[in-house]
Scaffold this motif. Structure first.
Motif, PDB file in Angstrom:
ATOM      1  N   LEU A   1       0.829  -1.215   0.000  1.00 52.98           N
ATOM      2  CA  LEU A   1       0.000   0.000   0.000  1.00 52.98           C
ATOM      3  C   LEU A   1       0.861   1.262   0.000  1.00 52.98           C
ATOM      4  O   LEU A   1       1.790   1.384   0.800  1.00 52.98           O
ATOM      5  CB  LEU A   1      -0.908   0.029   1.242  1.00 52.98           C
ATOM      6  N   VAL A   2       0.518   2.199  -0.858  1.00 52.03           N
ATOM      7  CA  VAL A   2       1.181   3.501  -0.842  1.00 52.03           C
ATOM      8  C   VAL A   2       0.486   4.350   0.216  1.00 52.03           C
ATOM      9  O   VAL A   2      -0.706   4.646   0.125  1.00 52.03           O
ATOM     10  CB  VAL A   2       1.101   4.195  -2.231  1.00 52.03           C
TER      11      VAL A   2
ATOM     12  N   ALA B   1      -3.253   4.747  -1.126  1.00 51.20           N
ATOM     13  CA  ALA B   1      -4.206   3.694  -0.765  1.00 51.20           C
ATOM     14  C   ALA B   1      -5.436   4.325  -0.106  1.00 51.20           C
ATOM     15  O   ALA B   1      -5.304   5.269   0.688  1.00 51.20           O
ATOM     16  CB  ALA B   1      -3.565   2.701   0.194  1.00 51.20           C
ATOM     17  N   PRO B   2      -6.637   3.831  -0.417  1.00 47.98           N
ATOM     18  CA  PRO B   2      -7.864   4.404   0.148  1.00 47.98           C
ATOM     19  C   PRO B   2      -7.871   4.444   1.679  1.00 47.98           C
ATOM     20  O   PRO B   2      -8.424   5.358   2.274  1.00 47.98           O
ATOM     21  CB  PRO B   2      -8.971   3.481  -0.367  1.00 47.98           C
ATOM     22  N   ALA B   3      -7.232   3.475   2.320  1.00 42.65           N
ATOM     23  CA  ALA B   3      -7.203   3.434   3.784  1.00 42.65           C
ATOM     24  C   ALA B   3      -6.472   4.632   4.390  1.00 42.65           C
ATOM     25  O   ALA B   3      -6.692   4.969   5.554  1.00 42.65           O
ATOM     26  CB  ALA B   3      -6.547   2.141   4.264  1.00 42.65           C
ATOM     27  N   PHE B   4      -5.608   5.286   3.597  1.00 43.92           N
ATOM     28  CA  PHE B   4      -4.817   6.405   4.116  1.00 43.92           C
ATOM     29  C   PHE B   4      -5.228   7.763   3.528  1.00 43.92           C
ATOM     30  O   PHE B   4      -4.695   8.791   3.936  1.00 43.92           O
ATOM     31  CB  PHE B   4      -3.325   6.165   3.853  1.00 43.92           C
TER      32      PHE B   4
END
Length: 171
Positions: free
Chosen positions: A15-16, A31-34
């Motif tokens: 993940l970026v 990444a959507p999580a970040f």
């Protein structure tokens, strides 16, 4: 070494987490999580310090992070493990304290209500018994009064005899 002109890429596994290239953040690859939760602190970049701040940290943010630096042919990387511990909000801590205290208060109230209920019930029983025994005592008294012969002691008889008799005509 000045890091402002470098490409700085923070990753966690595949993940970026954050990408900085040619003086700007590149959000398209993040990444959507970040997304919306990271900030690269630019104040110290001129001194070669690249600090990433993660906002609204979650337990799922735990893991190995790697930071890649590249400026032309120069390249370097560093890795570290981030461990996120659970931190309960103050409201959850209050709930943990309030629940036992409320439970103790509730049990206390139930105990007091129970004592009052039993006291009231016993008082009603006692009054009922008193009224029943009072009625039977009254019946006993009436029986004794009606069945008793008039009694006059010898001393009372003597006092009655010593009283002067007044006839109704002597007024």
């Amino acid at each position: 070494m000045d890091a402002r002109g470098m490409t700085v890429k923070w990753v966690r596994g595949p993940l970026v987490v954050h990408l900085y290239r040619m003086g700007q953040e590149v959000e398209e690859v993040q990444a959507p999580a970040f997304q919306g939760r990271t900030t690269l602190l630019r104040e110290d970049m001129a001194e070669g310090k690249v600090t990433l701040r993660i906002h609204q940290v979650q337990l799922s943010d735990t893991g190995w992070y790697t930071c890649y630096f590249q400026a032309g042919p120069l390249y370097n990387e560093t890795s570290f493990h981030l461990h996120v511990a659970e931190n309960r909000p103050t409201s959850q801590k209050r709930v943990k304290i309030i629940v036992p205290v409320s439970l103790v208060v509730f049990i206390g109230v139930l105990l007091v209500l129970g004592i009052c209920f039993f006291y009231q019930r016993n008082l009603q029983r006692h009054r009922a018994q008193e009224s029943q025994s009072g009625q039977s005592q009254e019946e006993d008294r009436e029986t004794k009064v009606t069945s008793r012969e008039p009694y006059t002691s010898p001393k009372d008889l003597q006092l009655l005899q010593e009283l002067p008799t007044i006839s109704p005509l002597e007024k």
